[in-house]
Write an enzyme that holds these catalytic residues in place. Structure first.
Site, mmCIF file in Angstrom:
data_model
loop_
_atom_site.group_PDB
_atom_site.id
_atom_site.type_symbol
_atom_site.label_atom_id
_atom_site.label_comp_id
_atom_site.label_asym_id
_atom_site.label_seq_id
_atom_site.Cartn_x
_atom_site.Cartn_y
_atom_site.Cartn_z
ATOM 1 C CB THR A 31 -0.067 4.151 -8.038
ATOM 2 O OG1 THR A 31 -1.032 3.396 -7.289
ATOM 3 C CG2 THR A 31 -0.794 5.295 -8.755
ATOM 4 C CD GLU A 35 -2.749 -1.403 0.125
ATOM 5 O OE1 GLU A 35 -3.270 -0.418 -0.423
ATOM 6 O OE2 GLU A 35 -2.910 -2.568 -0.288
ATOM 7 N NE ARG A 46 -4.250 0.451 -4.092
ATOM 8 C CZ ARG A 46 -3.127 0.304 -4.768
ATOM 9 N NH1 ARG A 46 -3.035 0.679 -6.029
ATOM 10 N NH2 ARG A 46 -2.076 -0.228 -4.185
ATOM 11 C CG ASP A 73 5.734 -2.994 -8.643
ATOM 12 O OD1 ASP A 73 6.163 -2.886 -7.472
ATOM 13 O OD2 ASP A 73 4.527 -2.915 -8.940
ATOM 14 C CD GLN A 101 0.513 -6.589 0.453
ATOM 15 O OE1 GLN A 101 0.907 -6.832 -0.675
ATOM 16 N NE2 GLN A 101 -0.185 -5.511 0.746
#
Length: 392
Positions: free
Chosen positions: A62, A57, A199, A227, A231
């Site tokens: 993005t 997050e 998301r 990327d 988590q």
């Protein structure tokens, strides 16, 4: 007899010529393959490897999507349409989180009545909560969109939304709730902005090759950006990417100082980011690697920090507000920035303090800002390369 011998000799010569031709063709093919491999090897040497790291997050993905939009061809219609189920899932998940949150607050807060869903909305809320708990979400149609909008506008849900930091409410919640009508249209095709807000947790590794200056490779560096999932259970996949990295771009969401992890609701997100940044900095393979720190989600930070003080986070417990308004926002941001700077130098050996370290204030959803930031990153890395080559 003599005729037969001559014929056989001619056949042998013909076969020999065929073999020679085949050998020549094979040799030419091998030479071409070797030439291509040599070209690709040379090209690879000019491609710089960038690693995009950060906790879940933090906005990494993005940023990754922005790079695709800015420096590649973007998303074609098929790719845009592929985000329809993702966006619809985000909508169902968001309304369920808010409804479940309202029930939790109604049982724990000193004024529980303001978190109780109105009687006329209760049945809709239960229906949508049931859908949100499924693995197979129905296509969002006009009827479901109206019901979601009804629940979204319920006073209890709005009160719960003000306490979003207590739950795993995604940053896209308000945007999607305000665009329900358009997103439930039969012929809905997501916009680029919709895709940026969508998301979906990154699992595994995704990569993209680009040049911030354009397609003409002679005009600037060419980068390969990786990327990876942020988590905890995804981080074991990072290690094999650590070799040969030109720069680490570490994303830290500055707005998440009062939130907990998706995978561990007892752990503060900013504390997790601090520990992760420290761990990455101490990796031996990064001793000479450039570090670009993106202090991301500043747009959310500036709206939040005046109402929710920084010192709710253990790392920022010594923070003291000094003003109000814009001045206080800047003061709070500079405090966070300084904390990361101090951590960087604490984790960097004295003989490696000359490695490049830059901090950028970013908002992943702001395309102009992301473009400007990557131009600065590109300029920094090109100057470093020239310096190492003895040309500066």
């Amino acid at each position: 007899m003599l005729t037969a011998v001559i014929q056989n000799m001619g056949l042998l010569c013909s076969r020999h010529q065929d073999h020679n031709q085949a050998d020549s063709e094979e040799t030419a093919q091998t030479t071409e393959i070797e030439r291509r491999i040599e070209q690709e090897t040379k090209a690879e040497k000019h491609i710089q490897k960038l690693l995009l790291l950060g906790a879940g997050e933090s906005g990494k993905s993005t940023i990754f999507k922005q790079i695709k939009l800015l420096f590649q061809t973007g998303f074609d219609e098929a790719e845009l349409k592929s985000y329809v189920p993702v966006i619809h899932a985000n909508v169902y998940q968001t309304i369920k989180i808010l409804y479940d949150g309202s029930k939790e607050l109604a049982q724990s807060e000193t004024d529980p009545s303001k978190y109780v869903i109105s009687a006329e909305t209760k049945a809709i809320a239960e229906k949508l909560s049931s859908i949100g708990g499924r693995l197979d979400y129905p296509h969002l149609n006009e009827e479901l969109a109206r019901e979601i909008e009804t629940l979204w506008k319920d006073a209890a849900i709005q009160e719960t939304f003000l306490c979003s930091n207590k739950f795993q409410v995604p940053d896209c919640a308000h945007y999607f709730m305000e665009n329900l009508s358009r997103m439930s249209d039969t012929n809905y095709v997501p916009t680029k902005e919709d895709v940026l807000y969508a998301r979906i947790r990154t699992t595994g590794v995704v990569e993209i090759q680009f040049s911030p200056v354009g397609e003409n490779k002679k005009s600037g560096e060419v980068y390969r950006l990786f990327d990876v999932g942020g988590q905890k259970n995804e981080r074991r996949k990072w290690i094999h990417l650590f070799e040969g990295v030109s720069a680490v771009i570490f994303c830290a969401a500055v707005s998440e100082y009062d939130q907990t992890l998706f995978e561990d609701e007892n752990k503060n997100r900013m504390m997790e980011t601090r520990e992760l940044f420290e761990w990455v900095l101490k990796q031996q393979c990064f001793e000479k690697t450039s570090f670009m720190l993106f202090l991301n989600k500043f747009d959310i930070f500036e709206k939040k920090v005046l109402n929710e003080p920084l010192n709710v986070c253990e790392w920022f417990k010594d923070y003291q507000p000094i003003s109000t308004g814009k001045q206080e926002i800047e003061h709070a941001y500079e405090f966070v920035k300084k904390k990361f700077e101090e951590l960087y130098f604490q984790c960097t050996a004295p003989d490696h303090v000359d490695r490049v370290f830059k901090i950028y204030r970013t908002t992943a959803l702001d395309q102009k800002l992301v473009k400007k930031t990557f131009k600065l990153v590109d300029e920094t890395l090109r100057r470093r390369n020239l310096f190492e080559a003895g040309l500066l």
